[in-house]
Design an enzyme around this catalytic site. Structure first.
Site, PDB file in Angstrom:
ATOM      1  CD  GLU A 129      -2.792  -1.237   2.415  1.00 33.12           C
ATOM      2  OE1 GLU A 129      -2.775  -0.303   3.253  1.00 33.12           O
ATOM      3  OE2 GLU A 129      -3.551  -2.229   2.494  1.00 33.12           O
ATOM      4  N   PRO A 130       0.283   2.392  -0.338  1.00 31.87           N
ATOM      5  CG  PRO A 130      -0.997   4.020  -1.425  1.00 31.87           C
ATOM      6  CD  PRO A 130      -1.075   2.626  -0.860  1.00 31.87           C
ATOM      7  N   GLY A 133       4.865  -0.937   2.860  1.00 34.54           N
ATOM      8  CA  GLY A 133       5.586  -1.778   1.904  1.00 34.54           C
ATOM      9  C   GLY A 133       6.319  -2.879   2.637  1.00 34.54           C
ATOM     10  CG  ASP A 244       9.271 -18.292   2.207  1.00 34.14           C
ATOM     11  OD1 ASP A 244      10.023 -17.311   2.358  1.00 34.14           O
ATOM     12  OD2 ASP A 244       8.896 -19.006   3.154  1.00 34.14           O
ATOM     13  CD  GLU A 246       6.918 -11.798  -4.343  1.00 33.13           C
ATOM     14  OE1 GLU A 246       7.038 -11.567  -3.125  1.00 33.13           O
ATOM     15  OE2 GLU A 246       6.577 -10.947  -5.173  1.00 33.13           O
ATOM     16  CD  GLN A 340      33.149   0.298 -17.114  1.00 29.14           C
ATOM     17  OE1 GLN A 340      32.045   0.740 -16.833  1.00 29.14           O
ATOM     18  NE2 GLN A 340      34.176   1.074 -17.367  1.00 29.14           N
ATOM     19  N   GLY A 344      30.978   2.402 -24.509  1.00 27.97           N
ATOM     20  CA  GLY A 344      29.939   3.371 -24.899  1.00 27.97           C
ATOM     21  C   GLY A 344      28.698   2.684 -25.446  1.00 27.97           C
ATOM     22  CB  THR A 369      14.099  -3.988   0.430  1.00 29.94           C
ATOM     23  OG1 THR A 369      14.082  -4.088   1.854  1.00 29.94           O
ATOM     24  CG2 THR A 369      12.917  -3.160  -0.042  1.00 29.94           C
TER      25      THR A 369
HETATM   26  C1  LIG Z   1       8.498  -3.378 -10.008  1.00 24.41           C
HETATM   27  C2  LIG Z   1       7.832  -3.707  -8.706  1.00 24.41           C
HETATM   28  C3  LIG Z   1       6.920  -4.740  -8.655  1.00 24.41           C
HETATM   29  C4  LIG Z   1       6.212  -5.003  -7.470  1.00 24.41           C
HETATM   30  N1  LIG Z   1       5.210  -5.935  -7.470  1.00 24.41           N
HETATM   31  C5  LIG Z   1       4.421  -6.068  -6.379  1.00 24.41           C
HETATM   32  C6  LIG Z   1       3.255  -6.922  -6.416  1.00 24.41           C
HETATM   33  O1  LIG Z   1       2.964  -7.576  -7.416  1.00 24.41           O
HETATM   34  N2  LIG Z   1       2.460  -6.974  -5.309  1.00 24.41           N
HETATM   35  C7  LIG Z   1       2.740  -6.261  -4.175  1.00 24.41           C
HETATM   36  O2  LIG Z   1       1.970  -6.349  -3.218  1.00 24.41           O
HETATM   37  N3  LIG Z   1       3.838  -5.438  -4.113  1.00 24.41           N
HETATM   38  C8  LIG Z   1       4.675  -5.336  -5.189  1.00 24.41           C
HETATM   39  N4  LIG Z   1       5.779  -4.492  -5.144  1.00 24.41           N
HETATM   40  C9  LIG Z   1       6.049  -3.742  -3.937  1.00 24.41           C
HETATM   41  C10 LIG Z   1       7.341  -4.150  -3.254  1.00 24.41           C
HETATM   42  O3  LIG Z   1       7.182  -5.397  -2.628  1.00 24.41           O
HETATM   43  C11 LIG Z   1       7.711  -3.025  -2.279  1.00 24.41           C
HETATM   44  O4  LIG Z   1       8.109  -1.912  -3.058  1.00 24.41           O
HETATM   45  C12 LIG Z   1       8.804  -3.412  -1.323  1.00 24.41           C
HETATM   46  O5  LIG Z   1       8.328  -4.392  -0.430  1.00 24.41           O
HETATM   47  C13 LIG Z   1       9.320  -2.230  -0.525  1.00 24.41           C
HETATM   48  O6  LIG Z   1       8.284  -1.471   0.023  1.00 24.41           O
HETATM   49  P1  LIG Z   1       8.285   0.145  -0.163  1.00 24.41           P
HETATM   50  O7  LIG Z   1       8.474   0.401  -1.602  1.00 24.41           O
HETATM   51  O8  LIG Z   1       7.067   0.665   0.478  1.00 24.41           O
HETATM   52  O9  LIG Z   1       9.566   0.632   0.586  1.00 24.41           O
HETATM   53  P2  LIG Z   1       9.700   0.945   2.174  1.00 24.41           P
HETATM   54  O10 LIG Z   1       9.153  -0.185   2.958  1.00 24.41           O
HETATM   55  O11 LIG Z   1       9.150   2.296   2.443  1.00 24.41           O
HETATM   56  O12 LIG Z   1      11.264   0.969   2.350  1.00 24.41           O
HETATM   57  C14 LIG Z   1      12.060   2.078   1.899  1.00 24.41           C
HETATM   58  C15 LIG Z   1      13.522   1.757   2.215  1.00 24.41           C
HETATM   59  O13 LIG Z   1      13.674   1.576   3.627  1.00 24.41           O
HETATM   60  C16 LIG Z   1      14.191   0.291   3.900  1.00 24.41           C
HETATM   61  N5  LIG Z   1      13.604  -0.227   5.131  1.00 24.41           N
HETATM   62  C17 LIG Z   1      12.285  -0.319   5.447  1.00 24.41           C
HETATM   63  N6  LIG Z   1      12.131  -0.880   6.649  1.00 24.41           N
HETATM   64  C18 LIG Z   1      13.373  -1.170   7.108  1.00 24.41           C
HETATM   65  C19 LIG Z   1      13.901  -1.777   8.287  1.00 24.41           C
HETATM   66  N7  LIG Z   1      13.091  -2.244   9.252  1.00 24.41           N
HETATM   67  N8  LIG Z   1      15.236  -1.890   8.413  1.00 24.41           N
HETATM   68  C20 LIG Z   1      16.067  -1.450   7.438  1.00 24.41           C
HETATM   69  N9  LIG Z   1      15.630  -0.879   6.298  1.00 24.41           N
HETATM   70  C21 LIG Z   1      14.308  -0.746   6.134  1.00 24.41           C
HETATM   71  C22 LIG Z   1      13.833  -0.559   2.701  1.00 24.41           C
HETATM   72  O14 LIG Z   1      14.675  -1.686   2.573  1.00 24.41           O
HETATM   73  C23 LIG Z   1      13.990   0.441   1.577  1.00 24.41           C
HETATM   74  O15 LIG Z   1      15.335   0.531   1.236  1.00 24.41           O
HETATM   75  C24 LIG Z   1       6.493  -4.240  -6.317  1.00 24.41           C
HETATM   76  C25 LIG Z   1       7.470  -3.223  -6.361  1.00 24.41           C
HETATM   77  C26 LIG Z   1       8.123  -2.941  -7.532  1.00 24.41           C
HETATM   78  C27 LIG Z   1       9.120  -1.810  -7.556  1.00 24.41           C
END
Ligand SMILES: Cc1cc2nc3c(=O)[nH]c(=O)nc-3n(C[C@H](O)[C@H](O)[C@H](O)COP(=O)(O)OP(=O)(O)OC[C@H]3O[C@@H](n4cnc5c(N)ncnc54)[C@H](O)[C@@H]3O)c2cc1C
Length: 384
Positions: A129-130, A133, A244, A246, A340, A344, A369
């Site tokens: 969700e927004p 994540g 898991d 994924e 690399q 170019g 992540t």
């Molecule tokens: C191309 C793409 C495809 C996707 N497909 C799906 C899908 O099909 N279904 C779905 O539900 N989601 C999907 N996602 C969402 C994806 O799983 C999330 O983007 C991801 O889990 C990270 O959440 P966030 O973007 O809200 O980042 P955030 O959770 O806001 O994290 C931002 C940064 O903070 C770090 N961080 C957060 N918490 C901690 C912590 N406790 N300790 C250390 N670092 C932390 C993160 O590692 C990251 O670097 C997709 C995303 C992308 C980009």
């Protein structure tokens, strides 16, 4: 320990790679530039039998084991050079279809699996969700019971296949009083539902032939039969299990991408000359190629270890996180080195290698992540 694949698996790998070379690779560049999903390619992948790989034949799938499913995704990526297609296929299979097979009622399996396995319908899963994540337990999307129906309200973001899916597994809070991570349920939402809408497709850096969407659920009514799995247990039962899948199966595409980049770099290094000899004769380039091979092999072994453990029914959450973490780093390093070596030419869009960095970057973000993988591994080792 036996590291060999069977003759049958190797023949299957070759047939998928050849198919991808003929059908997927030719338009991959244009789809990337235009950020366009191609339904014809999708249908061809479905006809080839790759959209229901691990699902039993009685529901229209191929009954492939976990390793064979990984091999197919790897071969599709190696032959097809289309990271976006790999992402869409991987999400459709591992998080859009597998949960219905593993947790669905017989009626749900009969209704959805044959259509998903053939590719007639496209699947997706919506957790993120927004404002939630990495912290999946913080989701706010709400489903309330209303007589024989559930009413879903909320938004989901970054949903692979969101705008092209026919059925989306939506994770929503059904009991806000239940405590963190509890009271969360999964629902199968059909996208012709009037309460469902696509906010917009998001323009992304890589894997561009795969749609990524913002979705809205506004008084979205689904029948009680749309509940998938046990009410209140979806975060642990469905969502974490999907992670898991994924981390073990879906990222097999990345291994195929790494192989393709290494092969392209080797070919280019043999052809391109500098200082009167092929690049391949310069030790600095040889070292890059050797390191790329070491990264590829290590990444592949970690991935297939986790996949084998999944196949054997062994606990594999930590091994899946180790694989995901390592593949993400190795794929990025290899993409940088391959670019690399191309100099170019690696920086311009005429060569597929230009896509490799943009595609590889996703692995450290989607599906949890790299920071979250480190957290899972460390928590397990430190017994926290
Ligand atoms: C191309 C793409 C495809 C996707 N497909 C799906 C899908 O099909 N279904 C779905 O539900 N989601 C999907 N996602 C969402 C994806 O799983 C999330 O983007 C991801 O889990 C990270 O959440 P966030 O973007 O809200 O980042 P955030 O959770 O806001 O994290 C931002 C940064 O903070 C770090 N961080 C957060 N918490 C901690 C912590 N406790 N300790 C250390 N670092 C932390 C993160 O590692 C990251 O670097 C997709 C995303 C992308 C980009």
């Amino acid at each position: 320990m036996d590291f060999r694949h069977t003759e049958e698996q190797l023949a299957f790998y070759k047939s998928v790679k050849d198919f991808a070379g003929r059908i997927v690779a030719p338009g991959a560049h244009d789809r990337d530039v235009e950020g366009r999903f191609d339904r014809e390619v999708w249908d061809a992948v479905g006809h080839f039998g790759l959209l229901g790989l691990p699902i039993p034949e009685e529901y229209g799938g191929s009954n492939a084991d976990v390793i064979t499913t990984c091999l197919a995704l790897e071969a599709l990526a190696e032959g097809g050079h289309d990271g976006g297609l790999g992402l869409s296929v991987g999400a459709h299979v591992t998080i859009g279809t597998v949960p219905i097979w593993l947790h669905g009622t017989e009626e749900q399996k009969q209704r959805y699996l044959p259509r998903l396995c053939s590719g007639e319908w496209i699947g997706a899963m919506a957790i993120t969700e927004p404002e939630a994540g990495s912290d999946a337990a913080a989701i706010k999307c709400r489903a309330r019971r209303d007589g024989a129906e559930w009413v879903i309200d909320g938004s989901k973001i970054f949903i692979t296949n969101g705008s092209i899916a026919n059925a989306i597994i939506v994770i929503a809070v059904t009991d806000p009083e239940a405590g963190r991570g509890q009271g969360v349920s999964a629902f199968i939402v059909e996208t012709d539902n009037p309460g469902f809408s696509v906010g917009k497709d998001l323009d992304k850096m890589g894997t561009r032939s795969s749609p990524l969407s913002l979705l809205h659920f506004d008084g979205c009514r689904v029948p009680s039969e749309a509940l998938l799995g046990t009410e209140g247990a979806a975060l642990w039962q469905v969502a974490f299990e999907c992670f898991d899948w994924e981390r073990t199966v879906m990222i097999a595409s990345s291994i195929g991408g790494m192989k393709a980049s290494l092969d392209a770099a080797i070919e280019y290094a043999k052809e391109r000359e500098s200082f009167g000899k092929p690049l391949a004769r310069h030790q600095a380039i040889q070292h890059k190629i050797a390191e790329m091979k070491a990264h590829l092999d290590a990444a592949r072994l970690l991935l297939y270890r986790a996949a084998w453990m999944k196949q054997e029914g062994l606990p594999h959450q930590v091994e899946a996180s180790v694989a995901k973490l390592f593949v993400a780093e190795a794929a990025m390093k290899n993409a940088l080195e391959a670019t690399q070596i191309f100099g170019g030419y690696g920086y311009i869009k005429d060569y597929p290698i230009e896509r490799s960095i943009r595609d590889a970057k996703l692995i450290s973000i989607g599906g949890g992540t790299s920071e979250i993988q480190r957290m899972i591994i460390a928590r397990s080792l430190l017994d926290l």
